[in-house]
Write a protein that holds these residues in place. Sequence first.
Motif, PDB file in Angstrom:
ATOM      1  N   LYS A 161      58.064  20.374  70.647  1.00  0.00           N
ATOM      2  CA  LYS A 161      56.354  19.826  70.523  1.00  0.00           C
ATOM      3  C   LYS A 161      55.472  20.039  69.898  1.00  0.00           C
ATOM      4  N   GLY A 162      55.045  21.163  70.291  1.00  0.00           N
ATOM      5  CA  GLY A 162      53.779  22.463  69.948  1.00  0.00           C
ATOM      6  C   GLY A 162      54.306  22.333  68.362  1.00  0.00           C
ATOM      7  N   LEU A 163      55.372  23.103  68.120  1.00  0.00           N
ATOM      8  CA  LEU A 163      55.991  23.140  66.480  1.00  0.00           C
ATOM      9  C   LEU A 163      56.007  22.051  65.762  1.00  0.00           C
ATOM     10  N   SER A 164      56.397  20.607  66.222  1.00  0.00           N
ATOM     11  CA  SER A 164      55.888  19.177  65.387  1.00  0.00           C
ATOM     12  C   SER A 164      54.428  18.992  64.981  1.00  0.00           C
ATOM     13  N   TYR A 191      51.525  20.507  64.396  1.00  0.00           N
ATOM     14  CA  TYR A 191      50.888  21.735  64.502  1.00  0.00           C
ATOM     15  C   TYR A 191      50.528  21.855  63.329  1.00  0.00           C
ATOM     16  N   ASP A 192      49.317  21.425  62.543  1.00  0.00           N
ATOM     17  CA  ASP A 192      48.823  20.877  61.175  1.00  0.00           C
ATOM     18  C   ASP A 192      49.429  19.547  60.875  1.00  0.00           C
ATOM     19  N   GLY A 247      56.738  29.510  54.757  1.00  0.00           N
ATOM     20  CA  GLY A 247      55.902  28.168  55.465  1.00  0.00           C
ATOM     21  C   GLY A 247      55.840  29.364  56.640  1.00  0.00           C
ATOM     22  N   LEU A 248      56.624  29.824  57.189  1.00  0.00           N
ATOM     23  CA  LEU A 248      56.992  30.426  58.783  1.00  0.00           C
ATOM     24  C   LEU A 248      56.205  32.031  58.796  1.00  0.00           C
ATOM     25  N   SER A 295      55.512  31.968  69.392  1.00  0.00           N
ATOM     26  CA  SER A 295      55.904  31.001  69.944  1.00  0.00           C
ATOM     27  C   SER A 295      56.819  30.132  68.850  1.00  0.00           C
ATOM     28  N   LEU A 296      55.976  29.601  68.551  1.00  0.00           N
ATOM     29  CA  LEU A 296      56.065  28.692  67.139  1.00  0.00           C
ATOM     30  C   LEU A 296      56.871  29.330  66.489  1.00  0.00           C
ATOM     31  N   VAL A 297      56.885  30.447  65.867  1.00  0.00           N
ATOM     32  CA  VAL A 297      57.726  30.891  64.307  1.00  0.00           C
ATOM     33  C   VAL A 297      58.987  30.800  64.737  1.00  0.00           C
ATOM     34  N   ILE A 298      59.197  31.808  66.434  1.00  0.00           N
ATOM     35  CA  ILE A 298      60.283  31.909  66.568  1.00  0.00           C
ATOM     36  C   ILE A 298      61.566  30.833  67.085  1.00  0.00           C
TER      37      ILE A 298
END
Length: 287
Positions: free
Chosen positions: A66-69, A71-72, A237-238, A253-256
Amino acid sequence: MTALSRPARPARRIAVVPTVLLLLGAVYCLVPTLWILIGSTKSRSQLFSTATYLPSFGSGLVDNIKGLSGYDGGVFWHWMFNSFLYAAVGGVLATSVSAATGYALAKYRFRGRTVLFHSIVAGVLLPQVVLAIPQYLLLARVGLTDSYLAVILPQLFNPYGIYLSRIYAAAAVPDSLLDAGRIDGASEARLFRSIGLRLMAPGLITVFLLQFIAIWNNFLLPFVMVTSDSRFPLTVGLYSLLRHGSDQASLYSLVITGTLLSVIPVIALFLCLQRYWRIDLVTGGLK
């Protein structure tokens, strides 16, 4: 009985060495993947405070996704789309170029064919870092940098794909079948489309898969060619997200999690194309 059984012992001892090497190679490949899988289940606070290979059974993975989705503005999924666009379009076009070139090198006799083939194979030995800057300068001269074409065009010519296509065309497409088509009045283009491509299809699936993975995992070329965040693939991007994580530790955590999600399309592609490899193996066994 004892004398007859003694010669079998050295063979058993020798067989242990390849098995041990195979297990070590499997561990070497699986340990980083296992670490990514376990790390994606941990929350931001658990990532650095718990044991490395101790997974979290809470809602860490769902929260990370959810946090990754979010983000920005969901830029991660835009990067995912870009990677799929680069890999799919580039893979199809590069496979088409490899198929036509390999077929021509295998089935036509012309002056300089051997020199041309050896020159193409020599391109496999050139590292990408050597070609990236000249490719950038050429595309910058025609104003194509920072565009989708800047990432796709340099990867259309794949020396290894041409090599595989040439070998497979020589083995899978019989000259007698082409001669029969010429007697019937078929053009060379018709022979390539109707006979060459169909018989080469299982091998071209392998060429496409290798090219798809190579473009999907490519970092250097898009890093050099593209400067806009909206055109980044997942690799770049990562990396940008990881670079921001040096100031914000919560982004690790989002990168992983993003790395874990980036592996899923490749695994799905392997599973979808697996049956074509089986058909190719059965066909080779029948021949």
